[in-house]
Design a protein around this motif. Structure first.
Motif, PDB file in Angstrom:
ATOM      1  N   PHE A 118      40.630  44.529  36.222  1.00 40.26           N
ATOM      2  CA  PHE A 118      40.079  43.254  35.753  1.00 40.26           C
ATOM      3  C   PHE A 118      40.563  42.959  34.340  1.00 40.26           C
ATOM      4  O   PHE A 118      41.008  41.842  34.032  1.00 40.26           O
ATOM      5  CB  PHE A 118      38.548  43.304  35.804  1.00 40.26           C
ATOM      6  N   GLY A 119      40.495  43.987  33.480  1.00 40.52           N
ATOM      7  CA  GLY A 119      40.962  43.826  32.107  1.00 40.52           C
ATOM      8  C   GLY A 119      42.443  43.464  32.071  1.00 40.52           C
ATOM      9  O   GLY A 119      42.859  42.587  31.307  1.00 40.52           O
ATOM     10  N   ALA A 120      43.220  44.134  32.941  1.00 38.90           N
ATOM     11  CA  ALA A 120      44.664  43.855  32.969  1.00 38.90           C
ATOM     12  C   ALA A 120      44.920  42.414  33.398  1.00 38.90           C
ATOM     13  O   ALA A 120      45.798  41.739  32.848  1.00 38.90           O
ATOM     14  CB  ALA A 120      45.357  44.837  33.913  1.00 38.90           C
ATOM     15  N   SER A 121      44.125  41.938  34.379  1.00 38.45           N
ATOM     16  CA  SER A 121      44.296  40.552  34.839  1.00 38.45           C
ATOM     17  C   SER A 121      43.987  39.571  33.717  1.00 38.45           C
ATOM     18  O   SER A 121      44.719  38.609  33.496  1.00 38.45           O
ATOM     19  CB  SER A 121      43.376  40.263  36.017  1.00 38.45           C
ATOM     20  N   LEU A 122      42.870  39.843  33.011  1.00 34.31           N
ATOM     21  CA  LEU A 122      42.515  38.953  31.898  1.00 34.31           C
ATOM     22  C   LEU A 122      43.624  38.938  30.856  1.00 34.31           C
ATOM     23  O   LEU A 122      43.925  37.904  30.258  1.00 34.31           O
ATOM     24  CB  LEU A 122      41.204  39.414  31.246  1.00 34.31           C
ATOM     25  N   LEU A 126      45.487  35.836  29.364  1.00 35.15           N
ATOM     26  CA  LEU A 126      45.569  35.583  27.921  1.00 35.15           C
ATOM     27  C   LEU A 126      47.006  35.338  27.496  1.00 35.15           C
ATOM     28  O   LEU A 126      47.280  34.434  26.697  1.00 35.15           O
ATOM     29  CB  LEU A 126      45.008  36.779  27.152  1.00 35.15           C
ATOM     30  N   VAL A 127      47.933  36.164  28.032  1.00 33.41           N
ATOM     31  CA  VAL A 127      49.343  35.997  27.664  1.00 33.41           C
ATOM     32  C   VAL A 127      49.831  34.623  28.108  1.00 33.41           C
ATOM     33  O   VAL A 127      50.452  33.886  27.338  1.00 33.41           O
ATOM     34  CB  VAL A 127      50.203  37.118  28.293  1.00 33.41           C
ATOM     35  N   ASN A 128      49.508  34.263  29.369  1.00 34.09           N
ATOM     36  CA  ASN A 128      49.860  32.921  29.863  1.00 34.09           C
ATOM     37  C   ASN A 128      49.342  31.842  28.925  1.00 34.09           C
ATOM     38  O   ASN A 128      50.087  30.975  28.464  1.00 34.09           O
ATOM     39  CB  ASN A 128      49.232  32.692  31.244  1.00 34.09           C
ATOM     40  N   ARG A 239      42.561  24.251  22.296  1.00 27.56           N
ATOM     41  CA  ARG A 239      43.274  25.521  22.479  1.00 27.56           C
ATOM     42  C   ARG A 239      42.373  26.567  23.110  1.00 27.56           C
ATOM     43  O   ARG A 239      42.768  27.264  24.045  1.00 27.56           O
ATOM     44  CB  ARG A 239      43.781  26.024  21.133  1.00 27.56           C
ATOM     45  N   ARG A 240      41.152  26.652  22.611  1.00 25.63           N
ATOM     46  CA  ARG A 240      40.230  27.656  23.139  1.00 25.63           C
ATOM     47  C   ARG A 240      39.910  27.372  24.607  1.00 25.63           C
ATOM     48  O   ARG A 240      39.851  28.268  25.436  1.00 25.63           O
ATOM     49  CB  ARG A 240      38.945  27.663  22.308  1.00 25.63           C
ATOM     50  N   THR A 241      39.738  26.091  24.916  1.00 26.07           N
ATOM     51  CA  THR A 241      39.446  25.710  26.297  1.00 26.07           C
ATOM     52  C   THR A 241      40.595  26.111  27.221  1.00 26.07           C
ATOM     53  O   THR A 241      40.385  26.667  28.297  1.00 26.07           O
ATOM     54  CB  THR A 241      39.208  24.198  26.373  1.00 26.07           C
ATOM     55  N   THR A 242      41.831  25.819  26.785  1.00 24.58           N
ATOM     56  CA  THR A 242      42.989  26.155  27.609  1.00 24.58           C
ATOM     57  C   THR A 242      43.083  27.666  27.826  1.00 24.58           C
ATOM     58  O   THR A 242      43.300  28.135  28.954  1.00 24.58           O
ATOM     59  CB  THR A 242      44.267  25.635  26.924  1.00 24.58           C
ATOM     60  N   LEU A 243      42.901  28.425  26.746  1.00 25.08           N
ATOM     61  CA  LEU A 243      42.936  29.897  26.864  1.00 25.08           C
ATOM     62  C   LEU A 243      41.877  30.376  27.854  1.00 25.08           C
ATOM     63  O   LEU A 243      42.157  31.207  28.730  1.00 25.08           O
ATOM     64  CB  LEU A 243      42.673  30.528  25.492  1.00 25.08           C
ATOM     65  N   ALA A 250      43.064  33.835  36.013  1.00 22.39           N
ATOM     66  CA  ALA A 250      43.430  35.243  36.163  1.00 22.39           C
ATOM     67  C   ALA A 250      42.280  36.024  36.796  1.00 22.39           C
ATOM     68  O   ALA A 250      42.486  36.846  37.683  1.00 22.39           O
ATOM     69  CB  ALA A 250      43.800  35.833  34.804  1.00 22.39           C
ATOM     70  N   ALA A 251      41.050  35.731  36.360  1.00 20.47           N
ATOM     71  CA  ALA A 251      39.892  36.414  36.928  1.00 20.47           C
ATOM     72  C   ALA A 251      39.744  36.056  38.400  1.00 20.47           C
ATOM     73  O   ALA A 251      39.416  36.921  39.232  1.00 20.47           O
ATOM     74  CB  ALA A 251      38.632  36.030  36.159  1.00 20.47           C
ATOM     75  N   ALA A 252      40.020  34.789  38.745  1.00 22.97           N
ATOM     76  CA  ALA A 252      39.955  34.386  40.149  1.00 22.97           C
ATOM     77  C   ALA A 252      41.007  35.133  40.957  1.00 22.97           C
ATOM     78  O   ALA A 252      40.740  35.579  42.084  1.00 22.97           O
ATOM     79  CB  ALA A 252      40.156  32.878  40.278  1.00 22.97           C
ATOM     80  N   GLY A 253      42.202  35.299  40.369  1.00 26.16           N
ATOM     81  CA  GLY A 253      43.246  36.076  41.040  1.00 26.16           C
ATOM     82  C   GLY A 253      42.781  37.498  41.307  1.00 26.16           C
ATOM     83  O   GLY A 253      42.960  38.038  42.401  1.00 26.16           O
ATOM     84  N   TRP A 254      42.150  38.105  40.299  1.00 25.62           N
ATOM     85  CA  TRP A 254      41.630  39.473  40.462  1.00 25.62           C
ATOM     86  C   TRP A 254      40.586  39.521  41.572  1.00 25.62           C
ATOM     87  O   TRP A 254      40.599  40.443  42.401  1.00 25.62           O
ATOM     88  CB  TRP A 254      41.003  39.934  39.135  1.00 25.62           C
ATOM     89  N   LEU A 255      39.718  38.531  41.617  1.00 27.69           N
ATOM     90  CA  LEU A 255      38.658  38.516  42.637  1.00 27.69           C
ATOM     91  C   LEU A 255      39.263  38.417  44.037  1.00 27.69           C
ATOM     92  O   LEU A 255      38.859  39.146  44.959  1.00 27.69           O
ATOM     93  CB  LEU A 255      37.704  37.352  42.375  1.00 27.69           C
ATOM     94  N   ILE A 256      40.279  37.541  44.178  1.00 27.87           N
ATOM     95  CA  ILE A 256      40.936  37.400  45.483  1.00 27.87           C
ATOM     96  C   ILE A 256      41.576  38.725  45.888  1.00 27.87           C
ATOM     97  O   ILE A 256      41.436  39.191  47.023  1.00 27.87           O
ATOM     98  CB  ILE A 256      41.999  36.280  45.419  1.00 27.87           C
ATOM     99  N   GLY A 257      42.261  39.357  44.912  1.00 28.04           N
ATOM    100  CA  GLY A 257      42.908  40.639  45.188  1.00 28.04           C
ATOM    101  C   GLY A 257      41.897  41.699  45.582  1.00 28.04           C
ATOM    102  O   GLY A 257      42.111  42.459  46.538  1.00 28.04           O
ATOM    103  N   THR A 258      40.778  41.747  44.848  1.00 21.08           N
ATOM    104  CA  THR A 258      39.770  42.769  45.117  1.00 21.08           C
ATOM    105  C   THR A 258      39.111  42.552  46.478  1.00 21.08           C
ATOM    106  O   THR A 258      38.872  43.511  47.222  1.00 21.08           O
ATOM    107  CB  THR A 258      38.712  42.756  44.002  1.00 21.08           C
ATOM    108  N   LEU A 259      38.840  41.297  46.807  1.00 22.65           N
ATOM    109  CA  LEU A 259      38.263  40.996  48.122  1.00 22.65           C
ATOM    110  C   LEU A 259      39.198  41.476  49.239  1.00 22.65           C
ATOM    111  O   LEU A 259      38.750  42.057  50.236  1.00 22.65           O
ATOM    112  CB  LEU A 259      37.991  39.496  48.257  1.00 22.65           C
TER     113      LEU A 259
END
Lengths: 353, 272
Positions: A118-122, A126-128, A239-243, A250-259
Motif C-alpha cells: 500500500f505504501g509503495a502504491s501511494l 505521489l511521484v505521478n 497542487r495539494r488537491t491534485t497530489l 494509486a490507492a484504488a489501484g492497490w485495492l483492485i490488485g489486493t481484491l
C-alpha cells in the motif's frame, strides 16, 4: 443536484414551468447518457441472453462492474480535476505482486506485506502527482511513462525473483484468513456468488459522491479542473488537491490488485497492454466526465462501470464473438464523447464576460 | 471629523520599498505607497508597468522579495490568497475568477467555504452558503437568483456582480479591484463604480487598478502612477484633472517631470 446541470438557455429558470424545469435538470445530469445506455443494453441482452437477469448472471455482472467501478470512480475524480491516470491498471498488478513476493519469497505475514505494498502504491501516486504538479507536463504522458516503467519492472522482476510469471502459495501465510474476510468474503444468494468487492465499490462511490458535492475538497476538485486560474486566485489548494487525487487513484489501484490477489490466492503477471489502462478512463468518460475537467460525477462512473460490465457479460452469455465487445465499446465511447461535446457546446453558447 | 485623520495616520495598507523579481527582471522595484482607509487609491500605468504584480502581492498570490507590506502598521507576509482573504483583503480579479461550471454559491465561497462538523465529517454548510450568496448578490442588485445554477448561466454583467459581491463579503478592510479586461457596458461600469464608492463610504481602503484615467479620475482620491515597475508619480485629486492624468499616462518621462514639479510646489508630497 448542484452544478451537475447544464445552463438553461434563453428564459431564466425561475420563469420556466416547474415540469419543464425538472426535465431540464434531469437532462443536464452528467450521468444521464450512461443511464440511458445502461437501460438500452439491459433491454437488449435481457432478450438476447436471459441468463443475464438470473441471480447468477447478476452476480457475474456486478463482480466485473465492482473492480472496474473502484478504478473508475477514482479516475473520475481525477478527470474532474483535469488530470489523467493511465497507470492505475498496471499498478494493481504491480502492487499485488509486491504483496505476493513479500509473503512468498520473504516469508512476511499478510498484513505487513499488504501495508508495505500500500505504501509503495501511494509512493507511485505521489511521484505521478509530484511530476505533474511541478513540471507542468501533461499527466497523460507522465502516467504513460509510469505505466511503462511499472509494466516492465513487474514482468522482469517476477521472472528474476520467482522464476515464473506466476506467484502462488500466499494463502498459507499468517493473517491470510483475516485478509480473506476483508477482501475476499462471498455470500451466496440463489445460484449467484456475490463478493465483498461489491461493497467496497458501493462504499467508495458513495464516499466519493459525498466528498465531491459536500466538502471543500470536492469544490477544490471541480475548480481545479474547470477553472484552474480562478481557483489559484481564490486560494484553492490546486497542487495539494491534485497530489491527493493521484494518491487516491494509486490507492484504488492497490485495492483492485489486493481484491484480485485474495480472490485468486496468487498473482499472474501477463501483458495486459494499454487496454486495461484505458478501461477506467473509458468507464469515467461514459459516466459523463469531461476530458477537459470541471464536470462529471462519481455516480456516473459507477453507472459507466455497470454498463461496461453488462455489455461484456451479455456478449459472452449471448454467445456472440468476444471481439464484438470491443466494437461495441468503441461505439459507446464515441457516443459518450459526443454527449460530452454537446455539454461543452451548450456551455460555450452562454455569453461569457 | 477626527475619524479620518486618525485613520490616515496609520494607513490601512502601506507598501515600503516593495520589490518583486521574476528571475532577474524587476516586476516591482522599491515601490512605496500608502492606501488609507476610506479613500480610493487608483493605480495607473501601461501594460507591463507592474500593476498586475502589485495586485498579486496584495492578494497573496505572489510573495514580495524585498521591502515590507504593512497592514495598519503591522508587517504581513501572505503565503496564500486564503491568508490575504482571512486578513480582510478581497480582490476583484481582472478575469473575475469565476468557474463557469460551478454553481453560483460554490463560486461565491470558492476557497473559503463555510463548513460545519469536525474533520472526518466536516462538510459544507450548504444552506448557509446559499442564503448568504442570495443576500450578497441582492445587495449588489441581482435579485431573483437561483444560487444552484452554474455561473455560466449568469447574464453577461452578472458575473461582475458575482465577483463584486464576493469581494464585498470578504473584503472587510481593503478592496483590491483589478479593472476587468472584458469590455463593460455603461450599466456594468456603473455597478462596479457603485460597489467601489460604497466600499469607500464603509471605510474600506480601496485600491483600483486601471489603465483608464477618465475612469480613475471619476472616483479616485489619490493616484499612484507606475512605469516599468517603479513609482512614477503620486498625486491627489486636487493636483490633477482627468486630462492631466490622461497626458501622464501617455508618456513615461512626463510622470517624473510632473512629480518633481509638484513636489516643489507641495513639499508634503515628497514624503509619500
Amino acid at each position: 443536484m448542484i452544478s451537475d446541470r447544464l445552463p438553461t438557455l434563453g428564459a431564466a429558470p425561475a420563469e420556466m414551468p416547474r415540469g419543464r424545469r425538472l426535465l431540464t435538470r434531469a437532462l443536464a445530469r452528467p450521468s444521464l447518457p450512461a443511464l440511458v445506455g445502461l437501460l438500452v443494453v439491459v433491454a437488449v441482452f435481457g432478450v438476447q441472453a436471459p441468463e443475464l437477469l438470473t441471480s447468477g448472471g447478476l452476480a457475474s455482472v456486478l463482480d466485473a462492474a465492482a473492480l472496474l467501478g473502484i478504478g473508475g470512480v477514482a479516475v473520475a475524480l481525477l478527470l474532474i480535476a483535469g488530470q489523467f491516470d493511465l497507470s492505475i491498471g498496471v499498478l494493481a498488478v504491480a502492487s499485488s505482486l509486491v504483496t505476493a513476493l513479500l509473503i512468498e519469497q520473504a516469508g512476511w505475514d499478510t498484513w505487513p506485506a499488504l501495508l508495505v505494498s500500500f505504501g509503495a502504491s501511494l509512493l507511485v501516486g505521489l511521484v505521478n502527482g509530484f511530476l505533474v504538479v511541478n513540471t507542468g507536463l501533461p499527466s497523460f504522458l507522465v502516467t504513460l511513462a509510469t505505466f511503462l516503467v511499472l509494466q516492465g519492472t513487474s514482468q522482469a522482476g517476477v521472472s528474476a525473483l520467482a522464476g515464473s510469471v506466476r506467484v502462488t502459495g500466499v494463502d498459507e501465510a499468517p493473517g491470510w484468513a483475516a485478509a480473506d474476510a476483508v477482501f475476499g468474503a462471498t455470500v451466496h444468494l440463489g445460484d449467484g456468488r456475490f463478493r465483498v468487492s461489491l461493497l467496497w465499490w458501493l462504499g467508495l462511490t458513495a464516499l466519493a459522491s459525498w466528498a465531491l458535492w459536500r466538502t471543500r475538497f470536492g469544490n477544490a476538485v471541480f475548480a481545479s479542473g474547470g477553472a484552474r486560474r480562478a481557483a489559484r486566485q481564490l486560494g484553492v489548494p490546486v497542487r495539494r488537491t491534485t497530489l491527493t487525487l493521484f494518491c487516491l487513484t494509486a490507492a484504488a489501484g492497490w485495492l483492485i490488485g489486493t481484491l484480485g490477489l485474495v480472490r485468486l490466492d496468487g498473482v499472474q503477471v501477463g501483458a495486459p497492454g494499454l487496454a486495461t489502462a484505458v478501461d477506467f478512463i473509458v468507464v469515467a468518460v461514459i459516466g459523463g466526465c469531461l476530458l477537459t475537467g470541471g464536470y462529471g460525477s462519481a455516480v456516473g462512473a459507477a453507472i459507466g462501470a455497470l454498463l461496461y460490465a453488462v455489455a461484456r457479460q451479455g456478449i459472452a452469455l449471448a454467445g456472440w464473438d468476444p471481439p464484438w465487445f470491443q466494437a461495441f465499446l468503441g461505439v459507446l465511447l464515441l457516443v459518450a464523447l459526443l454527449a460530452n461535446a454537446v455539454v461543452r457546446y451548450r456551455l460555450k453558447a452562454v455569453p461569457r464576460s | 471629523m477626527t475619524g479620518p485623520v486618525e485613520q490616515s495616520a496609520v494607513p490601512a495598507l502601506e507598501l515600503q520599498r516593495l520589490s518583486v523579481r521574476y528571475g532577474s527582471v524587476h516586476a516591482l522595484s522599491r515601490v512605496s505607497a500608502t492606501v488609507p482607509a476610506g479613500q480610493i487609491t487608483c493605480v495607473l500605468g501601461e501594460n507591463g508597468s507592474g500593476k498586475s504584480t502589485l495586485v498579486a502581492v496584495l492578494s497573496g498570490l505572489r510573495r514580495h522579495d524585498e521591502g515590507q507590506l504593512l497592514m495598519t502598521g503591522e508587517p504581513v507576509h501572505f503565503r496564500s490568497p486564503q491568508q490575504a482573504r482571512a486578513a480582510g483583503i478581497a480582490t476583484v480579479w481582472q478575469d473575475l475568477a469565476v468557474a463557469p461550471l460551478l454553481s453560483i454559491w460554490r463560486n461565491f465561497f470558492l476557497g473559503a467555504e463555510p463548513t460545519r462538523g469536525v474533520w472526518p465529517l466536516r462538510r459544507l454548510d450548504v444552506d448557509r452558503a446559499r442564503e448568504i450568496t442570495v443576500q450578497a448578490m441582492a445587495r449588489v442588485g441581482v435579485t431573483g437568483l437561483d444560487p444552484d445554477q452554474p455561473a455560466s448561466t449568469l447574464q453577461a454583467g452578472a458575473r461582475q456582480s458575482l465577483a463584486i459581491a464576493r469581494a464585498r463579503h470578504f473584503g472587510v478592510r481593503a478592496l483590491v479591484v483589478d479593472e476587468p479586461t472584458a469590455p463593460l457596458t455603461v450599466g456594468q461600469q456603473t455597478l462596479l463604480l457603485q460597489a467601489i464608492v460604497a466600499a469607500r463610504s464603509q471605510g474600506l481602503a480601496v485600491l483600483l487598478v486601471t489603465n483608464n484615467p477618465r475612469y480613475a479620475h471619476l472616483v479616485g482620491d489619490r493616484f499612484l502612477l507606475l512605469a516599468h515597475g517603479q513609482v512614477a508619480g503620486k498625486l491627489t485629486r486636487e493636483d490633477v484633472d482627468a486630462s492631466d492624468l490622461m497626458r501622464l499616462m501617455a508618456g513615461g518621462e512626463e510622470f517624473s517631470a510632473l512629480t518633481s514639479a509638484l513636489t516643489d510646489l507641495h513639499s508634503e508630497l515628497g514624503e509619500r
